[in-house]
Design a protein around this motif. Structure first.
Motif, PDB file in Angstrom:
ATOM      1  N   ARG A 124      10.793  22.623  30.121  1.00 58.13           N
ATOM      2  CA  ARG A 124      11.864  23.605  30.288  1.00 58.13           C
ATOM      3  C   ARG A 124      12.536  23.374  31.635  1.00 58.13           C
ATOM      4  NH1 ARG A 124       8.057  26.383  27.147  1.00 58.13           N
ATOM      5  NH2 ARG A 124       9.021  27.385  25.320  1.00 58.13           N
ATOM      6  N   TYR A 155      18.966  22.053  21.538  1.00 54.80           N
ATOM      7  CA  TYR A 155      17.626  22.099  22.106  1.00 54.80           C
ATOM      8  C   TYR A 155      16.685  21.407  21.123  1.00 54.80           C
ATOM      9  CZ  TYR A 155      16.514  26.068  19.000  1.00 54.80           C
ATOM     10  OH  TYR A 155      16.306  26.870  17.902  1.00 54.80           O
ATOM     11  N   PHE A 161      15.867  18.357  16.502  1.00 60.88           N
ATOM     12  CA  PHE A 161      17.015  18.794  17.287  1.00 60.88           C
ATOM     13  C   PHE A 161      17.658  19.963  16.563  1.00 60.88           C
ATOM     14  CE2 PHE A 161      16.593  14.413  18.798  1.00 60.88           C
ATOM     15  CZ  PHE A 161      16.699  14.600  20.167  1.00 60.88           C
ATOM     16  N   CYS A 192      18.798  17.643  26.970  1.00 56.68           N
ATOM     17  CA  CYS A 192      18.274  17.952  25.641  1.00 56.68           C
ATOM     18  C   CYS A 192      18.593  16.851  24.632  1.00 56.68           C
ATOM     19  CB  CYS A 192      18.843  19.281  25.146  1.00 56.68           C
ATOM     20  SG  CYS A 192      18.332  20.679  26.170  1.00 56.68           S
ATOM     21  N   LEU A 210      11.866  21.223  24.092  1.00 53.37           N
ATOM     22  CA  LEU A 210      12.594  20.939  25.340  1.00 53.37           C
ATOM     23  C   LEU A 210      13.904  21.710  25.324  1.00 53.37           C
ATOM     24  CD1 LEU A 210      12.798  17.615  27.243  1.00 53.37           C
ATOM     25  CD2 LEU A 210      14.880  18.967  26.956  1.00 53.37           C
ATOM     26  N   ASP A 211      14.169  22.435  26.397  1.00 51.32           N
ATOM     27  CA  ASP A 211      15.449  23.142  26.487  1.00 51.32           C
ATOM     28  C   ASP A 211      15.966  23.153  27.916  1.00 51.32           C
ATOM     29  OD1 ASP A 211      14.416  25.413  27.962  1.00 51.32           O
ATOM     30  OD2 ASP A 211      13.726  26.308  26.088  1.00 51.32           O
TER      31      ASP A 211
END
Length: 373
Positions: A124, A155, A161, A192, A210-211
Motif C-alpha cells: 500500500r 488497483y 487488476f 498499480c 496493491l493500491d
C-alpha cells in the motif's frame, strides 16, 4: 519559449539551446534528437508514445516520469510503452519509464523491500501533503490531476487488476509530522500498473493486493470531488452554443496563474508558504497484520528547495531530482539493461546506489522493519 530560454541561460552551461517544437511531431523531435544519447520527456504523459517513437528513430535512450494515453488510462499508456520493448532492445537502448517521485522513488523502494521479504501479500502506497500559500502556485499539471481523479482507479486485488470509483476508499491517515492526519483516497497511478507485473519477477511471494492513495487537505479533496462529479473537470467535449468544448480546458484556463518565481521565493523564505510532503510505502507479509516493511520519504520543503532553485517547489524538485539521477545512470552506463523498464525492473545494485544518491540530493528516507517472534 521564454521560460525555456530562461532555463537555458541559467542552467545550460553554454551547451544547450531552446527550440519550439510540437512534442507530438515524432519526425521533428527525432531530427532534433539525432546524435543525442538521451531523450528526456517532461511534458504531459499523453505524449509519451510519439516521444518514445522519436527516441527510437533517433536511436537514443528515453526517460519519462509518468504515463497515460490520450482518451485512455495510465494502464493503456503502459501497455503501449511496453509494446516497444523489443524495439528498444533492437537498437541497444533503454526506455526507463516512471522515474519521478511517485511513480519512481516509490517503485524503487517497494522493490527493495519486496525482494528482502520471504512473503509479501500486500503493498500500500500513500502520498501525503500539507500546502498553504498566500499566492497562487500551480505545483503540477492541474489537467493531469483532474483527469487522474475522475478515472476509475486501477488497483490490484486477489491476483486481478480491478477498478474502483473515483475518490473511493476514503480514510484518514496519520502521516508523520509535519503533515499529520489527513484524508486519503484511491487515485489512478502508475505504481498499480507496473508493480504487480514486475514484483513477481523478483520472486513469487504471494502478492494479492496493491493500491495507491493520494492524501491532502480535506477541503481541497472535497472541492476536487465536486468538480469531478459535476462534470466541470471533464475532458469529454461538449457542444456549447455550436462549439465543441472540453470543460476541463475551461476550468484550467480560469485557474489563477502561479505567482512569479521571485515572489514565491520571497514568501517561502519568509515562511509564508507551507509546502510539506511525505510518501509512505508499506509492505505486508500477511494481510491484516501490521506492515512488515515501511518506508517514509521526505522531500525537501519549499524553504529548502528555494535556496537551491529560487521559485521552485517541493513537487518540482521532488520529481525532477530522482529523474535526473536515473538520467545520469543512463548516460554514464550504470544502467546496462535494455528495453522498456520501470525502476523496479532495474537491478538491486542500481536501486541501492540510487537510494544513496537520493539522500545526497536532500531527500530523507526512513525505514521501519517489524519482525514477528
Amino acid at each position: 519559449m521564454g521560460r525555456a530560454e530562461e532555463v537555458r541561460a541559467a542552467w545550460g552551461a553554454g551547451k544547450t539551446s531552446a527550440v519550439h517544437v510540437d512534442a507530438r511531431d515524432t519526425e521533428r523531435v527525432a531530427g532534433l534528437a539525432e546524435g543525442a544519447d538521451l531523450l528526456v520527456n517532461a511534458v504531459i504523459p499523453e505524449w509519451d508514445d510519439p516521444l518514445m517513437r522519436a527516441a527510437l528513430k533517433a536511436k537514443t535512450h528515453y526517460l519519462d516520469m509518468a504515463t497515460r494515453v490520450e482518451g485512455g488510462t495510465i494502464d493503456d499508456g503502459y501497455l503501449l510503452q511496453i509494446a516497444l520493448d523489443d524495439d528498444f532492445r533492437a537498437i541497444g537502448r533503454t526506455a526507463l519509464i516512471h522515474t519521478g517521485m511517485t511513480p519512481g522513488v516509490t517503485n524503487t523502494l517497494t522493490a527493495i523491500g519486496y525482494e528482502e521479504m520471504e512473503r509479501c501479500e500486500a503493498v500500500r502506497i500513500k502520498a501525503g501533503s500539507c500546502f498553504k500559500s498566500e499566492v497562487p502556485i500551480q505545483v503540477w499539471s492541474q489537467e493531469t490531476y483532474y483527469i487522474d481523479s475522475q478515472t476509475p482507479t486501477l488497483y490490484f486485488d486477489d491476483g486481478k487488476f480491478l477498478r474502483a470509483e473515483p475518490f473511493a476508499g476514503w480514510e484518514y491517515v496519520d502521516f508523520p509530522a509535519p503533515v499529520g492526519r489527513i484524508p486519503a483516497v484511491l487515485h489512478e497511478h502508475e505504481e498499480c500498473s507496473t508493480l504487480p507485473r514486475f514484483l513477481p519477477k523478483l520472486g513469487e511471494k504471494g502478492l494479492k493486493h496493491l493500491d495507491f492513495k493520494l492524501a491532502g487537505g480535506e477541503e481541497g479533496m472535497k472541492k476536487a470531488k465536486i468538480l469531478v462529479e459535476t462534470g466541470i473537470a471533464s475532458p469529454i467535449p461538449r457542444n456549447i452554443r455550436g462549439q465543441e468544448v472540453r470543460p476541463i480546458d475551461v476550468l484550467v484556463s480560469v485557474l489563477p496563474p502561479s505567482a512569479s518565481k521571485e515572489e514565491i521565493a520571497r514568501l517561502a523564505t519568509e515562511g509564508r508558504i507551507i509546502d510539506e510532503g511525505v510518501y509512505l510505502i508499506e509492505l505486508f507479509a500477511r494481510e491484516g497484520e501490521p506492515a512488515t516493511e515501511s518506508f517514509y520519504v521526505f522531500p525537501p520543503n519549499i524553504q529548502k528547495v528555494t535556496e537551491l532553485i529560487p521559485g521552485a517547489n517541493r513537487i518540482s524538485y521532488g520529481t525532477s531530482t530522482p529523474a535526473a539521477i536515473y538520467a545520469g545512470y543512463l548516460l554514464d552506463g550504470t544502467i546496462t539493461q535494455r528495453g522498456v523498464l520501470p525502476p523496479e525492473g532495474l537491478t538491486r545494485e542500481v536501486r541501492l546506489s540510487y537510494v544513496e544518491d537520493l539522500k545526497r540530493a536532500g531527500l530523507r528516507i526512513a525505514r521501519r522493519s517489524t519482525r514477528w517472534l
